[in-house]
Design a protein around this motif. Structure first.
Motif, PDB file in Angstrom:
ATOM      1  N   MET A 124      41.536  37.175  31.964  1.00 36.52           N
ATOM      2  CA  MET A 124      41.179  38.582  31.792  1.00 36.52           C
ATOM      3  C   MET A 124      39.864  38.682  31.025  1.00 36.52           C
ATOM      4  O   MET A 124      39.576  37.872  30.138  1.00 36.52           O
ATOM      5  CB  MET A 124      42.282  39.341  31.052  1.00 36.52           C
ATOM      6  N   THR A 125      39.069  39.662  31.367  1.00 33.83           N
ATOM      7  CA  THR A 125      37.813  39.911  30.681  1.00 33.83           C
ATOM      8  C   THR A 125      38.081  40.696  29.410  1.00 33.83           C
ATOM      9  O   THR A 125      38.766  41.728  29.439  1.00 33.83           O
ATOM     10  CB  THR A 125      36.852  40.702  31.574  1.00 33.83           C
TER      11      THR A 125
ATOM     12  N   GLU B 209      44.030  45.045  41.737  1.00 37.58           N
ATOM     13  CA  GLU B 209      44.529  43.989  42.617  1.00 37.58           C
ATOM     14  C   GLU B 209      44.849  44.557  43.997  1.00 37.58           C
ATOM     15  O   GLU B 209      45.110  45.755  44.149  1.00 37.58           O
ATOM     16  CB  GLU B 209      45.779  43.354  42.014  1.00 37.58           C
TER      17      GLU B 209
ATOM     18  N   TRP C 224      42.380  49.153  46.380  1.00 40.00           N
ATOM     19  CA  TRP C 224      42.828  48.495  45.151  1.00 40.00           C
ATOM     20  C   TRP C 224      44.003  49.258  44.543  1.00 40.00           C
ATOM     21  O   TRP C 224      44.022  50.485  44.551  1.00 40.00           O
ATOM     22  CB  TRP C 224      41.687  48.423  44.132  1.00 40.00           C
TER      23      TRP C 224
ATOM     24  N   ALA D 181      33.600  49.199  35.823  1.00 39.18           N
ATOM     25  CA  ALA D 181      33.456  47.778  36.123  1.00 39.18           C
ATOM     26  C   ALA D 181      33.259  47.599  37.623  1.00 39.18           C
ATOM     27  O   ALA D 181      33.867  48.318  38.430  1.00 39.18           O
ATOM     28  CB  ALA D 181      34.699  47.012  35.658  1.00 39.18           C
TER      29      ALA D 181
ATOM     30  N   ASP E 298      31.670  51.417  41.677  1.00 41.74           N
ATOM     31  CA  ASP E 298      32.414  50.789  40.583  1.00 41.74           C
ATOM     32  C   ASP E 298      33.796  51.418  40.438  1.00 41.74           C
ATOM     33  O   ASP E 298      34.036  52.566  40.848  1.00 41.74           O
ATOM     34  CB  ASP E 298      31.673  50.960  39.261  1.00 41.74           C
TER      35      ASP E 298
ATOM     36  N   VAL F 275      43.342  38.753  41.282  1.00 40.80           N
ATOM     37  CA  VAL F 275      43.575  39.906  40.414  1.00 40.80           C
ATOM     38  C   VAL F 275      42.458  39.978  39.382  1.00 40.80           C
ATOM     39  O   VAL F 275      42.100  38.969  38.765  1.00 40.80           O
ATOM     40  CB  VAL F 275      44.946  39.809  39.713  1.00 40.80           C
ATOM     41  N   HIS F 276      41.898  41.168  39.207  1.00 35.61           N
ATOM     42  CA  HIS F 276      40.891  41.407  38.177  1.00 35.61           C
ATOM     43  C   HIS F 276      41.578  42.089  36.995  1.00 35.61           C
ATOM     44  O   HIS F 276      42.362  43.020  37.187  1.00 35.61           O
ATOM     45  CB  HIS F 276      39.768  42.306  38.704  1.00 35.61           C
ATOM     46  N   GLY F 277      41.279  41.617  35.787  1.00 34.05           N
ATOM     47  CA  GLY F 277      41.922  42.198  34.618  1.00 34.05           C
ATOM     48  C   GLY F 277      40.969  42.350  33.460  1.00 34.05           C
ATOM     49  O   GLY F 277      40.057  41.527  33.270  1.00 34.05           O
ATOM     50  N   TRP F 278      41.168  43.407  32.681  1.00 35.09           N
ATOM     51  CA  TRP F 278      40.361  43.679  31.496  1.00 35.09           C
ATOM     52  C   TRP F 278      41.307  43.927  30.326  1.00 35.09           C
ATOM     53  O   TRP F 278      42.224  44.746  30.414  1.00 35.09           O
ATOM     54  CB  TRP F 278      39.462  44.901  31.707  1.00 35.09           C
TER      55      TRP F 278
ATOM     56  N   LEU G 187      33.672  46.181  41.341  1.00 35.99           N
ATOM     57  CA  LEU G 187      34.719  45.578  42.160  1.00 35.99           C
ATOM     58  C   LEU G 187      34.218  45.517  43.606  1.00 35.99           C
ATOM     59  O   LEU G 187      33.455  46.398  44.035  1.00 35.99           O
ATOM     60  CB  LEU G 187      36.011  46.385  42.112  1.00 35.99           C
TER      61      LEU G 187
ATOM     62  N   LEU H  35      44.410  46.440  35.190  1.00 35.74           N
ATOM     63  CA  LEU H  35      44.418  45.474  36.288  1.00 35.74           C
ATOM     64  C   LEU H  35      43.964  46.164  37.557  1.00 35.74           C
ATOM     65  O   LEU H  35      44.273  47.338  37.787  1.00 35.74           O
ATOM     66  CB  LEU H  35      45.821  44.910  36.517  1.00 35.74           C
TER      67      LEU H  35
END
Length: 758
Positions: free
Chosen positions: A141-142, A288, A187, A180, A267, A125-128, A182, A286
């Motif tokens: 998380m970023t 994911e 997604w 961002a 992106d 999972v990518h999170g900001w 990915l 998020l």
């Protein structure tokens, strides 16, 4: 490994009343203070935590946290970088020297105090996070900062909102675009976009567009009236839930979900636009393949909500079907009274259609029913109770919840000219009936010398024109309920026309003094003392030209706690130099405020400053008009204690002061305080809060005391002496009285009145 992130530092004792830990060898990136224990008692108990990041700091220079803990096992988690001192300084996690959990004298046992890393973002999972550094909901998380890569906006900045939601309490406004990288593929994107608002203002989101990779996933434009119906009143109808989280926290967040397919090199691009600035608010994003991250974030919100807002009380289930009178079946009153006749209905879920029948001459009344909702038992209490204190005025069809009583109140007004005699009020619901008897005594009571009233502000969800109309209706309602003291909503100079209109609306309904709570302090904050003084002089001239009485201008509002004493002095000096004849008032809640008394003409004081009879006597001896304000135990404070204290009156906070969402008591630094609950439309029949009825009961006690002061005979003299002995002259002793003491004292006066008029 997660085990390496857990840094446990606790006392050797596995069960204690006080635990201490020192600084850990290594501080996690997102450190949390974790406390576990058990409340062995049968009632909620107070737990106190302290965090020092300096050597032996005083109270104001360390973090001090209080929590109410219900019976049973508990776990509390506090993010260290988010803790602040009473003066607003953020605690520095890297400088932590000491943390203490104290549960002495509470019947509580503490088992573990530790510092741990925050829960982690699930794998894949990518999170900001758009919160400030150290406030990301999950580790991994970023953190996005203003001016950081991928971020475009209009003066983007981090914001701190009230409440303890791990996602919504911190975010960023002014974000118009975020991009961002990915990997390509499908997604699931989740955004948390709600700005929960600040103080009493919930952002009036009228235009909103959220676009993800060129596709609009949210797009609307609505009027203020549509916003109120769709958002502001969204929580009004909800009632009776097993979970405060389901009723309150789960409906918040502004969560937006979308599926996107990214090509190689493409992106993730999120664009925000709309009006007002809250339309460009972001808390977290998020990305994911599935929904594990979304579930983890919502689970985190729910867990923290339940920790921060424990259920302190809820009534036992009632399954019997019945209709009964819950106030005394027989009541006595005098002309000029307002009497609450209370009924209770229980049974299976359904709808009640009440029928009211008077036997004897009918009296004016308003019918209210208590809607069950979660609320804080006091504005500062970190916990909720299930309460029916929201008294709804739409009483033609009343919903009946299963397992809980429906409280129905007939608020009866007895006009001054009402003839004596017995009336009977019968309530019929279906095939059931209940009857309350009310006897009007043949006597007249003098008006009390002491006065009771409230602070009133505009309804914050309305437009200026609408709020002006609503304020006039609010003033009319308060006066019709018998209140005779007011701190009304007043426009700020130099808008003299609006100020004069607002003052006229109050002065035509209420005797002086009219307390101008906000205008002078707003002027000082906006202009500084010299220009503010000149502006107020012009306002005084406009008020005099309109033939209106000058208000008393509040120059100090709890100044010691806010560090404002020097600014208050500067403002008073500037007014004298400008030739102003303004009478100045101060709301005082600290003994240090005594230094400002020479500047004031009127002082309102509470137990923090000193509200004993001796304190009031000293204020009056110094030439000040002395009032009480913002007291607990509302009936006692507005009635027998006010009488005993010798204060001129009581001014209570607040007729309209919700914190952001008026139907969510957990989203502010304090709970919602609103004797008038918001209702759809303008000047509709007002929903009242049960606290207002407590104030009215106190004022009714004052009316009986005024009668007793002039009642003839030895029995009246003896009762006056008895009450002088029994009603405490200090607030500490008054707080120790049983809740039913005012009713017993009033009954004694009424019994004497009945004997004298036979």
């Amino acid at each position: 490994m997660r085990a390496l992130l857990i840094l446990l530092l606790s006392l050797a004792s596995a069960s204690a009343e006080t635990l201490r830990i020192g600084p850990p060898p290594i501080m996690p990136a997102l450190p949390e203070l974790v406390l576990t224990g058990e409340n062995l008692g049968t009632v909620p108990s107070l737990l106190v935590l302290r965090v020092d990041d300096r050597a032996s700091p005083p109270y104001h220079d360390r973090a001090n946290i209080e929590r109410m803990v219900p019976p049973g096992p508990f776990t509390l988690r506090l993010r260290l970088p988010l803790l602040t001192t009473p003066r607003g300084r953020a605690i520095e996690p890297g400088a932590i020297r000491l943390a203490i959990a104290d549960a002495r004298d509470s019947g509580m046992r503490l088992s573990r105090l530790a510092i741990e890393g925050a829960p982690a973002l699930p794998l894949g999972v990518h999170g900001w996070s758009f919160a400030p550094e150290g406030a990301a909901p999950l580790s991994g998380m970023t953190s996005v900062i203003p001016g950081g890569p991928g971020l475009t906006g209009i003066n983007p900045r981090h914001v701190r909102r009230p409440g303890e939601d791990p996602i919504l309490a911190r975010g960023m406004t002014g974000v118009t675009r975020f991009a961002a990288p990915l990997p390509p593929g499908d997604w699931k994107i989740t955004l948390w976009t709600e700005d929960p608002g600040e103080w009493e203002t919930l952002p009036q989101l009228l235009e909103h567009r959220v676009r993800i990779n060129g596709r609009d996933v949210v797009l609307f434009r609505r009027t203020p009236e549509e916003w109120a119906a769709q958002r502001y009143f969204a929580g009004r109808e909800g009632e009776v839930t097993d979970s405060p989280w389901a009723a309150l926290g789960a409906r918040r967040g502004g969560r937006i979900e979308a599926d996107v397919q990214l090509a190689p090199g493409e992106d993730l691009v999120v664009e925000l636009a709309g009006h007002p600035r809250a339309a460009t608010h972001l808390a977290a994003i998020l990305a994911e393949p599935g929904t594990e991250g979304r579930r983890a974030m919502e689970a985190l919100r729910e867990a923290r909500f339940n920790e921060n807002w424990p259920v302190l009380h809820r009534p036992a289930a009632q399954n019997a079907t019945r209709l009964s009178v819950t106030s005394p079946a027989q009541s006595w009153a005098a002309p000029g009274s307002i009497v609450a006749l209370r009924f209770t209905a229980t049974g299976p879920a359904g709808t009640l259609t009440p029928s009211w029948i008077w036997q004897g001459e009918a009296l004016p009344m308003r019918v209210l029913w208590g809607q069950w909702r979660w609320r804080r038992p006091a504005p500062e209490t970190p916990g909720v109770v299930l309460s029916a204190a929201h008294l709804r005025a739409d009483s033609e069809a009343i919903p009946l919840p299963a397992g809980l009583p429906r409280e129905i109140t007939a608020l009866v007004t007895i006009p001054e000219g009402a003839p004596p005699g017995e009336r009977r009020l019968r309530l019929s619901v279906g095939g059931a009936t209940a009857e309350a008897r009310l006897t009007v005594l043949p006597l007249r009571r003098p008006a009390p010398s002491q006065r009771v009233g409230v602070f009133l502000d505009v309804a914050p969800h309305l437009t200026p024109a609408q709020s002006s109309r609503q304020s006039a209706c609010d003033l009319e309602t308060l006066r019709a309920l018998g209140l005779d003291l007011i701190a009304p909503p007043l426009a700020t100079p130099p808008d003299h026309a609006a100020l004069v209109a607002d003052l006229a609306a109050a002065a035509t309904r209420f005797p002086g003094p009219i307390i101008a709570y906000a205008p002078l302090r707003r002027l000082e904050a906006q202009m500084g003392p010299r220009d503010a003084a000149q502006t107020l002089v012009a306002a005084e001239r406009a008020i005099a030209a309109a033939g209106l009485p000058q208000p008393v201008w509040v120059v100090a509002d709890e100044p010691s706690g806010a560090g404002m004493a020097d600014r208050v002095r500067a403002m008073a000096v500037a007014l004298r130099e400008a030739g102003s004849e303004a009478r100045l008032a101060g709301h005082l809640n600290n003994p240090a405020d005594t230094a400002l008394l020479p500047l004031l003409h009127l002082a309102t004081v509470n137990q923090g400053y000193g509200a004993d009879a001796n304190d009031i006597a000293r204020l009056r001896a110094a030439g000040l008009r002395a009032f009480l304000y913002n007291m607990p135990r509302l009936r006692l404070a507005a009635g027998f204690y006010l009488w005993r204290s010798g204060a001129e009156g009581l001014l209570q906070w607040h007729a309209r002061m919700p914190t952001a969402d008026a139907f969510d008591p957990t989203d502010g630094r304090e709970g919602d305080v609103q004797f008038f609950w918001p209702t759809p439309g303008i000047c509709a029949a007002p929903d009242l809060d049960a606290d207002l009825l407590e104030i009215l009961a106190g004022q009714e006690d004052l009316r009986w005391l005024a009668w007793l002061e002039t009642a003839p005979g030895d029995a009246a003299v003896a009762l006056r002496r008895r009450l002088r002995r029994e009603v405490p002259a200090t607030w500490r002793e008054a707080m120790a009285l049983p809740p039913g003491a005012p009713e017993l004292w009033q009954n004694a006066i009424i019994a004497l009145a009945r004997d004298l008029v036979r």
